[in-house]
Design a protein around this motif. Structure first.
Motif, PDB file in Angstrom:
ATOM      1  N   GLN A 129      36.768  34.126  31.149  1.00 26.27           N
ATOM      2  CA  GLN A 129      36.792  34.146  32.604  1.00 26.27           C
ATOM      3  C   GLN A 129      36.255  35.490  33.111  1.00 26.27           C
ATOM      4  O   GLN A 129      36.529  36.538  32.535  1.00 26.27           O
ATOM      5  CB  GLN A 129      38.215  33.921  33.117  1.00 26.27           C
ATOM      6  N   TYR A 130      35.525  35.424  34.213  1.00 23.15           N
ATOM      7  CA  TYR A 130      34.944  36.606  34.836  1.00 23.15           C
ATOM      8  C   TYR A 130      35.664  36.840  36.161  1.00 23.15           C
ATOM      9  O   TYR A 130      35.766  35.928  36.983  1.00 23.15           O
ATOM     10  CB  TYR A 130      33.448  36.408  35.047  1.00 23.15           C
ATOM     11  N   PHE A 131      36.139  38.060  36.342  1.00 20.96           N
ATOM     12  CA  PHE A 131      37.024  38.368  37.462  1.00 20.96           C
ATOM     13  C   PHE A 131      36.311  39.115  38.582  1.00 20.96           C
ATOM     14  O   PHE A 131      35.407  39.918  38.337  1.00 20.96           O
ATOM     15  CB  PHE A 131      38.206  39.207  36.985  1.00 20.96           C
ATOM     16  N   GLY A 132      36.760  38.842  39.790  1.00 19.53           N
ATOM     17  CA  GLY A 132      36.338  39.631  40.936  1.00 19.53           C
ATOM     18  C   GLY A 132      37.126  40.927  41.015  1.00 19.53           C
ATOM     19  O   GLY A 132      38.029  41.164  40.212  1.00 19.53           O
ATOM     20  N   PRO A 133      36.809  41.785  41.998  1.00 20.95           N
ATOM     21  CA  PRO A 133      37.438  43.106  42.105  1.00 20.95           C
ATOM     22  C   PRO A 133      38.832  43.079  42.693  1.00 20.95           C
ATOM     23  O   PRO A 133      39.534  44.083  42.647  1.00 20.95           O
ATOM     24  CB  PRO A 133      36.483  43.877  43.017  1.00 20.95           C
TER      25      PRO A 133
ATOM     26  N   PHE B 216      43.434  38.095  42.461  1.00 17.88           N
ATOM     27  CA  PHE B 216      42.170  38.077  41.737  1.00 17.88           C
ATOM     28  C   PHE B 216      41.630  36.661  41.654  1.00 17.88           C
ATOM     29  O   PHE B 216      42.365  35.716  41.344  1.00 17.88           O
ATOM     30  CB  PHE B 216      42.341  38.625  40.320  1.00 17.88           C
TER      31      PHE B 216
END
Lengths: 115, 114
Positions: free
Chosen positions: B103-107, B90
């Motif tokens: 924090q903003y996460f990718g897929p 991730f």
């Protein structure tokens, strides 16, 4: 060193029942605390966060969490679960003094919803 | 905004092969992170970056390399893939500054090394 403990690996709850997921942390000061949810095959979505102030924080999807300094806990609650709440839940903490440190995660709690 | 994007979604590698996992964000965030997720172990930090040209090791950096030539992109490189690198990876990003720790996460990228 900081750490996050989620004591329950799996929890099974009936649909419509209340839910509490436990999270305990170890940190030298008051950390920033987060709950993330991960649906199967998906990324992580932020449910809620605690930085300071009111110790009861509201999040998305009807979730709330309470920060208890005396117990070093940040438990997640929901009064009535829905089948769509079945997922993996992660508690995480961050250094509260600024800086770029990454998040420290617990190992997660797998929530199963019984019909 | 697309947020944080990752490619590929899934990849199978043979032992000893190399590959680059791509990560991009369009939120103009200064800080970017790579984590790996293993079953029952939560997420562990591999590398992070505070801006273009600046990277630092996290908890589990061995076997990986990163670079940050632009604010938007933060690729993760595996030089000699090993079965122990089978995991879900991730990427995440956030703004700098106290109070911006979300924090903003990718897929995620699922990697299988055989």
């Amino acid at each position: 060193a900081q750490s996050v403990t989620q004591p329950d690996i799996h929890i099974t709850v009936s649909e419509g029942a209340s839910l509490e997921l436990r999270c305990n942390y170890s940190y030298g000061a008051t950390p920033y605390l987060f709950w993330y949810v991960q649906s199967p095959g998906q990324g992580l979505q932020l449910l809620l966060k605690y930085f300071s102030g009111d110790t009861l924080v509201q999040g998305i999807k009807g979730f709330e969490a309470e920060f208890k300094r005396s117990q070093s806990s940040f438990n997640l609650r929901k009064p009535s679960v829905h089948w769509s709440d079945a997922a993996e839940y992660f508690c995480a903490l961050s250094y509260s003094g600024g800086g770029a440190d990454g998040l420290t995660f617990g190992k997660g709690t797998h929530l199963i919803i019984q019909p | 905004n697309a947020g944080v994007t990752q490619t590929p979604k899934f990849r199978i590698l043979k032992i000893g092969q190399s590959m680059t996992l791509q990560c991009a964000q369009d939120m103009n965030h200064n800080y970017m992170y790579w984590y790996r997720q293993d079953p029952g172990m939560g997420l562990k930090l591999i590398y992070y970056s505070v801006g273009a040209g600046i990277t630092d090791k996290g908890e589990v950096p061995n076997g990986y390399n990163v670079s940050r030539s632009t604010t938007e992109d933060f690729p993760l490189r595996l030089e000699l893939a090993a079965p122990s690198q089978t995991s879900v990876y991730f990427c995440a990003s956030r703004n700098r500054g106290q109070g911006s720790e979300t924090q903003y996460f990718g897929p995620g990228t699922r990697l299988l090394v055989l």
